[in-house]
Design a protein around this motif. Structure first.
Motif, short mmCIF file in Angstrom:
data_model
loop_
_atom_site.label_atom_id
_atom_site.label_comp_id
_atom_site.label_asym_id
_atom_site.label_seq_id
_atom_site.Cartn_x
_atom_site.Cartn_y
_atom_site.Cartn_z
N GLY A 1 121.02 77.62 -15.08
CA GLY A 1 120.24 78.77 -15.54
C GLY A 1 120.30 79.95 -14.60
N VAL A 2 121.49 80.25 -14.10
CA VAL A 2 121.61 81.33 -13.13
C VAL A 2 121.50 82.69 -13.82
N PHE B 1 119.92 93.47 -11.89
CA PHE B 1 119.98 94.64 -11.02
C PHE B 1 119.07 95.67 -11.67
N GLY B 2 117.85 95.78 -11.19
CA GLY B 2 116.88 96.64 -11.86
C GLY B 2 116.64 96.11 -13.25
N ALA B 3 116.80 96.97 -14.25
CA ALA B 3 116.56 96.55 -15.63
C ALA B 3 117.80 95.88 -16.22
N ALA C 1 122.91 91.31 -15.27
CA ALA C 1 124.36 91.16 -15.13
C ALA C 1 124.79 89.76 -15.53
N VAL C 2 124.01 88.76 -15.13
CA VAL C 2 124.31 87.38 -15.47
C VAL C 2 123.05 86.81 -16.11
N ASP C 3 123.19 86.30 -17.33
CA ASP C 3 122.01 86.01 -18.13
C ASP C 3 121.91 84.52 -18.44
N GLY C 4 121.39 83.76 -17.49
CA GLY C 4 121.12 82.35 -17.75
C GLY C 4 122.37 81.52 -17.98
N VAL C 5 123.23 81.47 -17.00
CA VAL C 5 124.48 80.71 -17.14
C VAL C 5 124.32 79.31 -16.54
N SER D 1 118.62 85.94 -9.24
CA SER D 1 117.20 86.24 -9.47
C SER D 1 116.48 84.98 -9.93
N GLU D 2 117.23 84.14 -10.65
CA GLU D 2 116.64 82.88 -11.13
C GLU D 2 117.74 81.83 -11.14
N GLY D 3 117.34 80.56 -11.19
CA GLY D 3 118.32 79.50 -11.35
C GLY D 3 118.76 78.92 -10.02
N ASP D 4 119.66 77.96 -10.11
CA ASP D 4 120.08 77.23 -8.92
C ASP D 4 121.60 77.04 -8.94
N ILE D 5 122.18 77.05 -7.76
CA ILE D 5 123.62 76.79 -7.64
C ILE D 5 123.79 75.58 -6.74
N LEU D 6 124.52 74.57 -7.22
CA LEU D 6 124.70 73.35 -6.44
C LEU D 6 126.17 73.13 -6.16
N ILE D 7 126.44 72.75 -4.92
CA ILE D 7 127.81 72.38 -4.57
C ILE D 7 127.77 70.94 -4.12
#
Lengths: 378, 291
Positions: free
Chosen positions: A11-12, A16-18, A21-25, A59-65
């Motif tokens: 859910g990344v 950037f302001g309003a 750029a990346v919407d819940g991937v 801004s939201e979500g998690d990235i795992l390696i």
């Protein structure tokens, strides 16, 4: 618990302001595969890559390696290496120093650095390039050094940011194959971002098609090409004839569509159920259309979208010669322009400009999607 | 006239101002000064040619001590200017937003519009016994009597750094501006920390700019006159002061000319040494051979 992925995004989202750029991937990449993110410029793919590398914070979500969240790790602590768009080789160092830089940062012993540098140069096929200056290398060699500089550090994931963009066409074709070979040789997970669909299709095990910050479809190149699930994927991956139209009626096998210029087509619903009167777009691949010569007289009778097959009469307007991928342009009697593959068999059967032809393709060859913006789902 | 001679004439006309400038304002005066410096006075209006003026310089410790002092202070000022200027240049070129960058750069340039003299007096207003700083310290009660902050070496150094820092910032901003940000990001991505990236990537990349700025700053400092005199007073012991004194006070033009030549040789030698130590060539500070 599912198998641990080399790289996983949950859910990344990045604002950037309003602007989002990346919407819940969300996605997971299994170990050792070649994964591409394909999308037009401005779709958010570079932002996504920069978040994985740690240069931007989601801004939201998690990235795992390797199953562990890396959000709290600084870029230099993540075992994710990035091949930059313009490679970013250090101009004031020679090839060996460029490769040794990362090892020196890690505090590897001097002898070990020399051994591993020589080893990785061997693996990318430039065993004697160590003492060369960056300026002495050709475009393809720089590419390989940029990859070697990352691979010498044994990354969990290698990110590649359109590294072939700056190369000329011939070299690009060659580097595609080379990159694919390098990936299988190293066995490392590659995440490759590009706006060039042929790069993504040729090299990848799986491709994600990205648009407006979202993944439209994730799948093997073959799936994306043959079974696109959205109009965007159908239009972006591979070439297609594309006509806007409306649904006339539906039957169990599919829908009948009338294009805006009055062509009636049998089509199948590729992106969900449609209703009568829905605004749609129809995509037909040039290679699914068969072209036959016709007498001028029966050409008008041939126009028929009522059965299981589509038949359209028209006249040749031009030929786009490109070896085995040659196409012809046909203007149908209703005025649509259709691109179809030039038949390769037999002698030239008179495909001159102005010659009457009949185009035919299966209903499954015309894929029909609700028109963007009018899709009830969003 | 044929094409070729027109081209030759154009070239000549384009070069003419430059050649005139070099010949009339650089070569000729230096040649004149040099001949003057070799003239020895044996009796009123009687002269011979000889190295006497140069020998005088080495015989009299106060002269060469002043030159050494000037040179070492100039090196110190150059180093301090780099330490002050680099972070500012880095901020302007790499961290500030596009809008702020222009404004900050302009802000750095504005002091140049005011003459050195006025800026030096500015310092005097601040630092003299009855100046702003002294009064403020008395008002806060930190000191009870007026303090004189002028006329010491530290003030001279501070004043010089202030006068020349701009000439360090400008070349640094332009070199750093030309540096692709992805080089810095690659430095981090490959495992470097802030210090490593600065030391192994940013500084080596900026080296031509650093050297160019240092040469300008060093030359300006060693040849400066106003700031050391006004802020350092009588005991600033700056070599330009000696030259001035020979020419104007003592009316000993021969000796003054010799001192001038010596200053030029000595500073050139220092710059050459600096280039050797930093592994740069004069050419690389002017133009970078891009990969």
């Amino acid at each position: 618990m599912a198998a641990i992925h080399d790289l996983e995004c949950r859910g990344v989202r990045k604002r950037f302001g309003a602007f989002v750029a990346v919407d819940g991937v969300s996605f997971g990449i299994p170990s050792g595969s070649f994964f591409s993110i394909l999308g037009p410029s401005g779709c958010g793919k570079t932002t996504l890559l920069r978040m994985i590398a740690g240069f931007e914070e989601p801004s939201e979500g998690d990235i795992l390696i390797k199953g562990r969240s890396v959000l709290s790790l600084a870029p230099n602590r993540r075992n994710v290496k990035l091949v930059f768009q313009h490679l970013a080789l250090f101009p004031m160092m020679n090839v060996a120093e460029n490769i040794a830089y990362g090892l020196r940062c890690k505090g590897v012993a001097r002898g070990e650095i020399a051994r591993r540098t020589a080893d990785v140069l061997e693996r990318v096929g430039l065993p004697h390039a160590g003492s060369k200056d960056i300026g002495q290398l050709s475009g393809g060699q720089k590419q390989r050094i940029a990859i070697a500089r990352c691979m010498v550090l044994d990354p969990d994931v290698l990110l590649l940011d359109e590294p072939l963009g700056a190369l000329d066409l011939k070299l690009r074709e060659q580097m595609k194959i080379e990159l694919k070979m390098l990936q299988s040789q190293f066995g490392t997970t590659f995440v490759y971002i590009t706006h060039d669909q042929s790069e993504a299709l040729v090299m990848s095990d799986r491709v994600a098609v990205m648009n407006h910050g979202r993944f439209e479809q994730v799948g093997a190149p073959r799936e994306l090409y043959h079974d696109p699930v959205t109009a965007f994927v159908a239009g972006f991956v591979g070439d297609s004839n594309r006509w806007p139209g409306r649904v006339l009626d539906r039957d169990p096998a599919g829908v009948r569509v009338e294009t805006d210029s009055g062509l009636t087509l049998a089509a199948c619903e590729a992106g969900g159920v449609l209703r009568r009167g829905d605004a749609v777009e129809v995509f037909v691949r040039p290679e699914s259309i068969s072209v036959t010569g016709a007498q001028a007289t029966d050409a008008t009778d041939a126009t028929d979208g009522s059965g299981e097959h589509n038949r359209q009469a028209g006249r040749i307007e031009g030929t786009l010669f490109n070896g085995a991928n040659s196409r012809i342009l046909v203007r149908t009697s209703t005025g649509e322009q259709v691109e179809a593959d030039l038949p390769q068999r037999g002698p030239d059967i008179g495909f001159e400009n102005g010659a009457p032809v009949v185009l035919a393709w299966e209903r499954t060859g015309s894929k029909c999607f609700a028109r963007a913006g009018e899709d009830p789902a969003g | 006239m044929n094409q070729r001679s027109i081209r030759r004439l154009t070239l000549f006309m384009l070069l003419a101002p430059f050649l005139l400038w070099i010949a009339l304002l650089i070569v000729l005066p230096h040649a004149g000064i040099f001949t003057l410096s070799l003239r020895e006075k044996v009796a009123p209006l009687v002269y011979t040619v000889g190295p006497g003026n140069y020998l005088d310089f080495f015989r009299e410790p106060i002269y060469w001590n002043t030159l050494l002092r000037t040179a070492s202070f100039s090196v110190l000022v150059t180093a301090l200017t780099f330490l002050v200027g680099f972070p500012i240049a880095y901020y302007i070129a790499k961290i500030a937003g596009r809008r702020a960058r222009g404004a900050l750069f302009l802000g750095c340039l504005i002091p140049l519009w005011v003459s050195d003299l006025v800026r030096a007096y500015g310092w005097m207003i601040l630092l003299r016994e009855t100046g702003v700083v002294s009064s403020f310290l008395q008002w806060t009660g930190i000191v009870s009597v007026p303090v004189e902050l002028l006329y010491n070496d530290a003030t001279v150094v501070v004043g010089l750094v202030y006068t020349v820092v701009l000439f360090m910032i400008v070349p640094l901003v332009s070199t750093l501006d030309g540096m692709d940000n992805s080089l810095i990001e690659a430095g981090y991505n490959l495992g470097g920390n802030g210090l490593t990236v600065m030391r192994r990537i940013v500084i080596p990349y900026a080296m031509p700019g650093i050297v160019a700025g240092s040469i300008v700053v060093f030359m300006l400092t060693a040849g400066s006159y106003l700031t050391p005199i006004l802020l350092g007073g009588k005991n600033s012991m700056w070599f330009t002061e000696q030259i001035y004194e020979q020419f104007i006070t003592r009316f000993n033009w021969e000796s003054g000319a010799a001192f001038g030549i010596l200053l030029l040789l000595f500073t050139s030698l220092t710059v050459w040494l600096g280039l050797r130590l930093s592994g740069q060539s004069l050419a690389s500070t002017v133009a970078r051979n891009e990969a």
